[in-house]
Design a protein around this motif. Structure first.
Motif, PDB file in Angstrom:
ATOM      1  N   HIS A  60       0.866  -1.173   0.000  1.00 42.99           N
ATOM      2  CA  HIS A  60       0.000   0.000   0.000  1.00 42.99           C
ATOM      3  C   HIS A  60       0.908   1.230   0.000  1.00 42.99           C
ATOM      4  O   HIS A  60       1.824   1.322   0.810  1.00 42.99           O
ATOM      5  CB  HIS A  60      -0.916   0.013   1.220  1.00 42.99           C
ATOM      6  CG  HIS A  60      -1.692  -1.252   1.393  1.00 42.99           C
ATOM      7  ND1 HIS A  60      -2.873  -1.504   0.739  1.00 42.99           N
ATOM      8  CD2 HIS A  60      -1.415  -2.370   2.115  1.00 42.99           C
ATOM      9  CE1 HIS A  60      -3.312  -2.703   1.058  1.00 42.99           C
ATOM     10  NE2 HIS A  60      -2.447  -3.254   1.894  1.00 42.99           N
ATOM     11  N   ALA A  61       0.645   2.178  -0.903  1.00 43.52           N
ATOM     12  CA  ALA A  61       1.567   3.288  -1.084  1.00 43.52           C
ATOM     13  C   ALA A  61       0.820   4.594  -1.297  1.00 43.52           C
ATOM     14  O   ALA A  61      -0.305   4.619  -1.806  1.00 43.52           O
ATOM     15  CB  ALA A  61       2.489   3.024  -2.281  1.00 43.52           C
ATOM     16  N   TYR A  62       1.488   5.691  -0.951  1.00 40.45           N
ATOM     17  CA  TYR A  62       0.998   7.042  -1.219  1.00 40.45           C
ATOM     18  C   TYR A  62       2.067   7.836  -1.954  1.00 40.45           C
ATOM     19  O   TYR A  62       3.245   7.819  -1.568  1.00 40.45           O
ATOM     20  CB  TYR A  62       0.648   7.771   0.086  1.00 40.45           C
ATOM     21  CG  TYR A  62      -0.660   7.343   0.693  1.00 40.45           C
ATOM     22  CD1 TYR A  62      -1.864   7.926   0.291  1.00 40.45           C
ATOM     23  CD2 TYR A  62      -0.698   6.351   1.667  1.00 40.45           C
ATOM     24  CE1 TYR A  62      -3.066   7.525   0.843  1.00 40.45           C
ATOM     25  CE2 TYR A  62      -1.906   5.944   2.226  1.00 40.45           C
ATOM     26  CZ  TYR A  62      -3.084   6.540   1.802  1.00 40.45           C
ATOM     27  OH  TYR A  62      -4.280   6.124   2.347  1.00 40.45           O
ATOM     28  N   PHE A  63       1.639   8.521  -3.008  1.00 40.07           N
ATOM     29  CA  PHE A  63       2.506   9.452  -3.731  1.00 40.07           C
ATOM     30  C   PHE A  63       2.307  10.834  -3.104  1.00 40.07           C
ATOM     31  O   PHE A  63       1.217  11.396  -3.156  1.00 40.07           O
ATOM     32  CB  PHE A  63       2.136   9.484  -5.213  1.00 40.07           C
ATOM     33  CG  PHE A  63       2.251   8.134  -5.886  1.00 40.07           C
ATOM     34  CD1 PHE A  63       3.456   7.700  -6.403  1.00 40.07           C
ATOM     35  CD2 PHE A  63       1.143   7.305  -5.984  1.00 40.07           C
ATOM     36  CE1 PHE A  63       3.566   6.465  -7.018  1.00 40.07           C
ATOM     37  CE2 PHE A  63       1.239   6.065  -6.599  1.00 40.07           C
ATOM     38  CZ  PHE A  63       2.458   5.640  -7.123  1.00 40.07           C
ATOM     39  N   LEU A  64       3.351  11.376  -2.513  1.00 43.17           N
ATOM     40  CA  LEU A  64       3.233  12.616  -1.753  1.00 43.17           C
ATOM     41  C   LEU A  64       3.581  13.854  -2.581  1.00 43.17           C
ATOM     42  O   LEU A  64       2.951  14.900  -2.433  1.00 43.17           O
ATOM     43  CB  LEU A  64       4.139  12.557  -0.522  1.00 43.17           C
ATOM     44  CG  LEU A  64       3.915  11.353   0.404  1.00 43.17           C
ATOM     45  CD1 LEU A  64       4.858  11.433   1.589  1.00 43.17           C
ATOM     46  CD2 LEU A  64       2.464  11.276   0.868  1.00 43.17           C
ATOM     47  N   VAL A  88       6.933  -7.283   7.782  1.00 36.44           N
ATOM     48  CA  VAL A  88       6.432  -6.004   7.267  1.00 36.44           C
ATOM     49  C   VAL A  88       7.582  -5.028   7.138  1.00 36.44           C
ATOM     50  O   VAL A  88       8.421  -4.908   8.039  1.00 36.44           O
ATOM     51  CB  VAL A  88       5.333  -5.431   8.190  1.00 36.44           C
ATOM     52  CG1 VAL A  88       4.874  -4.064   7.688  1.00 36.44           C
ATOM     53  CG2 VAL A  88       4.158  -6.395   8.271  1.00 36.44           C
ATOM     54  N   ARG A  89       7.597  -4.328   5.994  1.00 39.66           N
ATOM     55  CA  ARG A  89       8.607  -3.308   5.747  1.00 39.66           C
ATOM     56  C   ARG A  89       7.923  -1.995   5.370  1.00 39.66           C
ATOM     57  O   ARG A  89       6.899  -1.989   4.696  1.00 39.66           O
ATOM     58  CB  ARG A  89       9.546  -3.734   4.603  1.00 39.66           C
ATOM     59  CG  ARG A  89      10.329  -5.012   4.885  1.00 39.66           C
ATOM     60  CD  ARG A  89      11.343  -4.788   5.989  1.00 39.66           C
ATOM     61  NE  ARG A  89      12.173  -5.960   6.215  1.00 39.66           N
ATOM     62  CZ  ARG A  89      11.940  -6.877   7.159  1.00 39.66           C
ATOM     63  NH1 ARG A  89      10.862  -6.765   7.949  1.00 39.66           N
ATOM     64  NH2 ARG A  89      12.774  -7.884   7.320  1.00 39.66           N
ATOM     65  N   ARG A  90       8.524  -0.891   5.790  1.00 40.40           N
ATOM     66  CA  ARG A  90       8.057   0.433   5.408  1.00 40.40           C
ATOM     67  C   ARG A  90       9.176   1.117   4.647  1.00 40.40           C
ATOM     68  O   ARG A  90      10.329   1.150   5.109  1.00 40.40           O
ATOM     69  CB  ARG A  90       7.663   1.256   6.645  1.00 40.40           C
ATOM     70  CG  ARG A  90       7.018   2.601   6.314  1.00 40.40           C
ATOM     71  CD  ARG A  90       6.560   3.282   7.608  1.00 40.40           C
ATOM     72  NE  ARG A  90       5.753   4.466   7.343  1.00 40.40           N
ATOM     73  CZ  ARG A  90       6.249   5.696   7.213  1.00 40.40           C
ATOM     74  NH1 ARG A  90       7.553   5.900   7.301  1.00 40.40           N
ATOM     75  NH2 ARG A  90       5.443   6.717   6.986  1.00 40.40           N
ATOM     76  N   VAL A  91       8.853   1.680   3.491  1.00 35.56           N
ATOM     77  CA  VAL A  91       9.859   2.310   2.634  1.00 35.56           C
ATOM     78  C   VAL A  91       9.489   3.782   2.453  1.00 35.56           C
ATOM     79  O   VAL A  91       8.337   4.112   2.140  1.00 35.56           O
ATOM     80  CB  VAL A  91       9.940   1.619   1.259  1.00 35.56           C
ATOM     81  CG1 VAL A  91      11.065   2.244   0.424  1.00 35.56           C
ATOM     82  CG2 VAL A  91      10.166   0.117   1.421  1.00 35.56           C
ATOM     83  N   THR A  92      10.467   4.657   2.632  1.00 35.91           N
ATOM     84  CA  THR A  92      10.295   6.089   2.404  1.00 35.91           C
ATOM     85  C   THR A  92      11.250   6.515   1.304  1.00 35.91           C
ATOM     86  O   THR A  92      12.436   6.177   1.343  1.00 35.91           O
ATOM     87  CB  THR A  92      10.589   6.886   3.682  1.00 35.91           C
ATOM     88  OG1 THR A  92       9.813   6.374   4.763  1.00 35.91           O
ATOM     89  CG2 THR A  92      10.239   8.352   3.488  1.00 35.91           C
ATOM     90  N   ILE A 100       8.951  12.102  -1.089  1.00 33.49           N
ATOM     91  CA  ILE A 100       8.031  12.104  -2.223  1.00 33.49           C
ATOM     92  C   ILE A 100       7.085  10.909  -2.224  1.00 33.49           C
ATOM     93  O   ILE A 100       6.091  10.912  -2.961  1.00 33.49           O
ATOM     94  CB  ILE A 100       8.792  12.154  -3.567  1.00 33.49           C
ATOM     95  CG1 ILE A 100       9.633  10.886  -3.766  1.00 33.49           C
ATOM     96  CG2 ILE A 100       9.663  13.395  -3.652  1.00 33.49           C
ATOM     97  CD1 ILE A 100      10.208  10.758  -5.171  1.00 33.49           C
ATOM     98  N   PHE A 101       7.334   9.913  -1.330  1.00 30.43           N
ATOM     99  CA  PHE A 101       6.584   8.658  -1.477  1.00 30.43           C
ATOM    100  C   PHE A 101       6.794   7.813  -0.229  1.00 30.43           C
ATOM    101  O   PHE A 101       7.881   7.802   0.365  1.00 30.43           O
ATOM    102  CB  PHE A 101       7.132   7.934  -2.719  1.00 30.43           C
ATOM    103  CG  PHE A 101       6.647   6.532  -2.937  1.00 30.43           C
ATOM    104  CD1 PHE A 101       5.491   6.282  -3.662  1.00 30.43           C
ATOM    105  CD2 PHE A 101       7.381   5.446  -2.462  1.00 30.43           C
ATOM    106  CE1 PHE A 101       5.066   4.980  -3.894  1.00 30.43           C
ATOM    107  CE2 PHE A 101       6.958   4.150  -2.685  1.00 30.43           C
ATOM    108  CZ  PHE A 101       5.795   3.916  -3.411  1.00 30.43           C
ATOM    109  N   ASP A 231      -2.657   7.291  -4.648  1.00 31.21           N
ATOM    110  CA  ASP A 231      -2.284   6.131  -3.847  1.00 31.21           C
ATOM    111  C   ASP A 231      -2.396   4.888  -4.719  1.00 31.21           C
ATOM    112  O   ASP A 231      -2.961   4.916  -5.814  1.00 31.21           O
ATOM    113  CB  ASP A 231      -3.134   6.012  -2.577  1.00 31.21           C
ATOM    114  CG  ASP A 231      -4.625   5.939  -2.858  1.00 31.21           C
ATOM    115  OD1 ASP A 231      -5.029   5.423  -3.921  1.00 31.21           O
ATOM    116  OD2 ASP A 231      -5.413   6.393  -2.019  1.00 31.21           O
ATOM    117  N   HIS A 232      -1.831   3.793  -4.252  1.00 29.71           N
ATOM    118  CA  HIS A 232      -1.796   2.579  -5.058  1.00 29.71           C
ATOM    119  C   HIS A 232      -1.660   1.402  -4.108  1.00 29.71           C
ATOM    120  O   HIS A 232      -0.777   1.391  -3.241  1.00 29.71           O
ATOM    121  CB  HIS A 232      -0.601   2.629  -6.013  1.00 29.71           C
ATOM    122  CG  HIS A 232      -0.649   1.634  -7.129  1.00 29.71           C
ATOM    123  ND1 HIS A 232      -1.107   1.945  -8.391  1.00 29.71           N
ATOM    124  CD2 HIS A 232      -0.276   0.342  -7.181  1.00 29.71           C
ATOM    125  CE1 HIS A 232      -1.012   0.891  -9.181  1.00 29.71           C
ATOM    126  NE2 HIS A 232      -0.503  -0.107  -8.469  1.00 29.71           N
TER     127      HIS A 232
END
Length: 288
Positions: A60-64, A88-92, A100-101, A231-232
């Protein structure tokens, strides 16, 4: 980019540390970084911190902010959790000082369980009977709007064949559906599942908002509507190969508030459901 090898060179990131990676960008015809590229690169970063053979099952992602094509993108991975069954991983993603994402991804150990899926549409033309984007450019390029011709002229590692070709000069509202066959160009042998999932994610950001624009085609088009992925989300169900055409079947249940919502299912040619996608995108009429 003209082949899958070019795409892999883009998606496989430079390792800076165990949790930090750098990537470059390639245009697909828009002035900003393609959302599918950032999604896939972020998954590449996340998957390289997974050491227990667990398989990606959702993200699950957000384009900022819009990404700058001229600047490298740095991906930082947080190891949120490694449980008994799931990791679970979180990527910035950053460009200079700008975030940006962001993306969260979950990986699952292989388990056996119940199994069912929806069926693929059966009344669609097969890809051998359809024109690709390249064919459309060669056949009708002189009649296409300038922006659309420029978009079709970009070299891509993927060939797309829409099941219905819409005349861009006709302004008729259309049903909120879109079905597109796609296939990679070049040698696709030897790809592992994680790599195939990253490539599939890259492709999943193509075409999906078309289904949300279709019901407004009498007045809305790419030239007078500002569009962007907001978002995607994606869910990965089964292993697959890229050795044949795959079908991306999309629909849009809603558009409101200058946003369009679309979802899609990706099938192998023999009807195996391999992934589902959901996205909300900006659909803002440009005020003249």
């Amino acid at each position: 980019m003209t082949s899958v090898q070019d795409l892999l060179n883009l998606l496989v990131l430079e390792k800076i540390s165990d949790t930090e990676f750098n990537g470059d960008s390639k245009t697909i015809g828009s002035p900003n970084v393609f959302g599918g590229q950032v999604l896939a690169q972020a998954l590449n970063a996340a998957s390289r911190t997974i050491t227990n053979k667990r398989v990606l099952h959702s993200m699950h992602a957000y384009f900022l902010e819009a990404g700058n094509l001229e600047l490298p993108i740095t991906y930082n991975v947080s190891k949120v959790r490694d449980g008994g069954s799931f990791s679970v991983r979180r990527v910035t993603a950053h460009q200079k000082e700008r975030t940006i994402f962001i993306l969260s991804a979950s990986f699952h150990k292989k388990e056996e369980g119940y199994n069912h899926q929806i069926q693929m549409k059966t009344n669609l033309n097969q890809p051998e009977d359809l024109m690709s984007w390249t064919d459309i450019l060669n056949e009708f390029g002189d009649f296409l709007p300038k922006s659309l011709k420029a978009f079709f002229s970009i070299d891509r590692p993927v060939e797309f064949k829409p099941t219905v070709i819409v005349n861009p000069l006709e302004r008729n509202d259309l049903p909120p559906f879109s079905d597109v066959w796609f296939k990679l160009k070049g040698d696709i042998t030897g790809l592992d599942l994680a790599t195939k999932q990253q490539i599939l994610t890259y492709i999943s950001d193509y075409n999906i908002l078309i289904s949300a624009l279709n019901p407004h085609a009498s007045k809305a088009h790419w030239g007078n509507t500002q569009t962007a992925s907001l978002d995607h989300s994606m869910w990965y169900f089964r292993d697959f190969d890229f050795d044949d055409w795959l079908l991306y079947s999309m629909e849009s249940p809603n558009a409101s508030g200058a946003r369009g919502f679309a979802r899609g299912n990706i099938f192998t040619r023999d009807g195996k459901l391999i992934a589902s996608v959901a996205q909300e995108g900006l659909m803002r009429p440009i005020q003249k």
